[in-house]
Design a protein around this motif. Structure first.
Motif, short mmCIF file in Angstrom:
data_model
loop_
_atom_site.label_atom_id
_atom_site.label_comp_id
_atom_site.label_asym_id
_atom_site.label_seq_id
_atom_site.Cartn_x
_atom_site.Cartn_y
_atom_site.Cartn_z
N ARG A 167 23.23 16.09 -10.52
CA ARG A 167 24.43 15.55 -11.18
C ARG A 167 24.51 14.03 -11.10
O ARG A 167 25.04 13.39 -12.01
CB ARG A 167 25.70 16.16 -10.57
CG ARG A 167 26.11 17.46 -11.22
CD ARG A 167 27.57 17.76 -10.99
NE ARG A 167 28.44 16.96 -11.84
CZ ARG A 167 29.76 16.96 -11.76
NH1 ARG A 167 30.36 17.70 -10.83
NH2 ARG A 167 30.49 16.22 -12.55
N ARG A 185 23.34 11.99 -13.90
CA ARG A 185 24.15 11.98 -15.11
C ARG A 185 25.43 11.16 -14.94
O ARG A 185 26.43 11.38 -15.61
CB ARG A 185 24.53 13.41 -15.50
CG ARG A 185 23.36 14.33 -15.80
CD ARG A 185 23.83 15.72 -16.19
NE ARG A 185 24.49 15.74 -17.48
CZ ARG A 185 25.80 15.89 -17.66
NH1 ARG A 185 26.61 15.97 -16.62
NH2 ARG A 185 26.33 15.92 -18.87
N GLU A 233 29.88 10.39 -16.76
CA GLU A 233 31.12 10.60 -16.02
C GLU A 233 32.15 9.51 -16.36
O GLU A 233 31.79 8.37 -16.64
CB GLU A 233 30.85 10.58 -14.51
CG GLU A 233 29.86 11.64 -14.04
CD GLU A 233 30.42 13.05 -14.14
OE1 GLU A 233 31.65 13.20 -14.17
OE2 GLU A 233 29.61 13.99 -14.19
N SER A 278 30.37 21.50 -10.20
CA SER A 278 28.94 21.36 -9.95
C SER A 278 28.22 22.70 -9.86
O SER A 278 27.05 22.74 -9.50
CB SER A 278 28.73 20.59 -8.64
OG SER A 278 29.22 19.27 -8.73
N TYR A 333 24.88 23.01 -11.78
CA TYR A 333 23.84 22.13 -11.22
C TYR A 333 23.41 22.61 -9.84
O TYR A 333 22.25 22.48 -9.46
CB TYR A 333 24.37 20.69 -11.17
CG TYR A 333 24.68 20.17 -12.54
CD1 TYR A 333 23.67 19.68 -13.36
CD2 TYR A 333 25.98 20.22 -13.04
CE1 TYR A 333 23.95 19.24 -14.64
CE2 TYR A 333 26.28 19.78 -14.32
CZ TYR A 333 25.26 19.29 -15.11
OH TYR A 333 25.54 18.88 -16.38
N ASN A 362 29.85 20.94 -17.64
CA ASN A 362 29.10 21.12 -16.39
C ASN A 362 28.42 22.47 -16.32
O ASN A 362 27.96 22.88 -15.27
CB ASN A 362 30.04 20.96 -15.18
CG ASN A 362 30.58 19.56 -15.04
OD1 ASN A 362 29.86 18.60 -15.30
ND2 ASN A 362 31.85 19.43 -14.65
#
Length: 408
Positions: free
Chosen positions: A71, A74, A78, A210, A213, A407
């Protein structure tokens, strides 16, 4: 001008790409050199203990990392990247501490030195993995590459110097890894958002976003169960042979991983644009070329590896060849995986990689039961073939534009 020619013309991107590849290559050599020297110093049986702790440890760390390593790449997608990165950092520190405690209790009484060497390696990898991903996600690719070089070469230099002086010290190896761990924390800790509290509910609520991920980081670690599973049916020396073959070939996929680490933040920034597809196609082409080169040179690389390891590892020849071919297939899979993760389809990656890894683990047990160790080289190829086909199919399927903060 070709796509890579255009990239090279952009000085910043071209320099970062070149340095990332150099860093990963140097890191691969450092890691391979360290493992070779450690295997020679410990011998197959003792190295087998290290391998079992590492295997279980990396599975535990996959659970306790909460997907933060993926994450954080990326961050460009965000809304408040600094606060989000700080939450990820606190989660990673907690996970590293939990992993160290759990793994230290495994076979400590039987072999404390080997156990602590493995634990220090796992803890260092946990922290440094986050640090280099954080720097890459915040578009500081050169610094990210330097972190990789530092973490791989310091332990190699330490064990190399000790070997030349005929003085092997497990404590010294542990200190070298702990030093890389501390240095890996410096930048993300210094740049954390002070307004985010360590134990705040807001920090841990980030886990809900999350999940995909987290699962995508868990799935590849199913393969870490191979050494413990093998230890149930064969002796420690055979586990050691399998472990050194796996650890020695793992760095071969790091080079293409360097390209993906560099391109994934760029893919995240360019979702929904024509440039996204151009970057993706270039990534697949480069990864496929590297994977083919690995497969074609598998026999030569194996000869060199056995020459360095010594005669005790001659019986692992076909296993090393099979794992090198599997590494070549994995290189192509990484390009498909990066696209899916950049699009926010982490759950898809988790299912495919998890399924392929599980089948590979089952194949390992069946092959050992039916044909013995000589046929074990088939197992990694089966697993990587399933993963590559699944990821390619999903990555190239038509799909509606993904929302900015998805997500799943």
């Amino acid at each position: 001008m070709s796509f890579f020619g255009k990239l090279w013309a952009q000085k910043r991107f071209g320099s970062a790409l070149a340095f990332r590849v150099i860093a990963r290559f140097a890191g691969s050599l450092g890691q391979a050199g360290f493992l070779i020297l450690l295997a020679r110093e410990l011998g197959p049986a003792e190295f087998g203990i290290v391998a079992i702790v590492l295997s279980v440890g990396y599975i535990v760390s996959a659970f306790t990392s909460f997907g933060t390593g993926v994450r954080v790449l990326r961050l460009a997608a965000e809304t408040d990247s600094q606060r989000t990165a700080t939450k990820f950092l606190y989660m990673r520190i907690t996970g590293t501490a939990l992993t160290a405690v759990i793994c230290s209790t495994m076979v400590f009484a039987a072999s404390p030195t080997s156990t602590l060497i493995a634990v220090s390696m796992i803890a260092s990898d946990q922290v440094v993995d986050y640090a280099q991903a954080y720097l890459a996600g915040t578009n500081r690719q050169i610094k990210s590459s330097l972190v990789v070089i530092f973490q791989r070469l310091i332990p190699f230099m330490v064990i190399g110097s000790a070997s030349l002086a005929s003085f092997f010290s497990g404590e010294l190896i542990m200190i070298s890894f702990l030093s890389t761990l501390i240095c890996g924390l410096l930048i993300p800790l210094r740049e954390r958002a002070k307004s985010v509290r360590y134990w705040s509910k807001d920090t841990w609520s980030e886990l809900k976003g999350s999940t995909g991920y987290w699962m995508s980081s868990l799935a590849p670690n199913i393969g870490q169960l191979q050494a413990p599973a093998l230890g149930l049916v064969v002796d420690a020396a055979s586990v050691g042979l399998f472990a050194i073959a796996a650890r020695l070939t793992n760095p071969l996929s790091i080079l293409v991983g360097a390209l993906q680490t560099l391109l994934m933040p760029e893919l995240a920034r360019r979702r929904g644009t024509a440039r996204f597809r151009t970057l993706y196609r270039a990534s697949v082409s480069a990864s496929a070329a590297y994977g083919l080169a690995l497969c074609l040179s598998a026999w030569l690389i194996t000869d060199i590896a056995i020459l360095l390891l010594g005669r005790d590892y001659e019986s692992a020849r076909w296993l090393i060849i099979g794992m090198i071919i599997a590494s070549g297939m994995s290189a192509v899979s990484q390009a498909f995986q990066s696209k899916l993760l950049a699009e926010g389809r982490a759950a898809v990656v988790a299912w495919i990689v998890g399924t392929g890894s599980s089948i590979g683990l089952a194949a390992l047990v069946v092959i050992v039961a039916l044909g013995g160790m000589p046929w074990l080289w088939v197992s990694p190829i089966v697993a990587q073939a399933i993963i590559a086909v699944g990821l390619a199919s999903s990555a190239n399927a038509a799909l509606p534009r993904v929302g900015r903060h998805s997500n799943h």
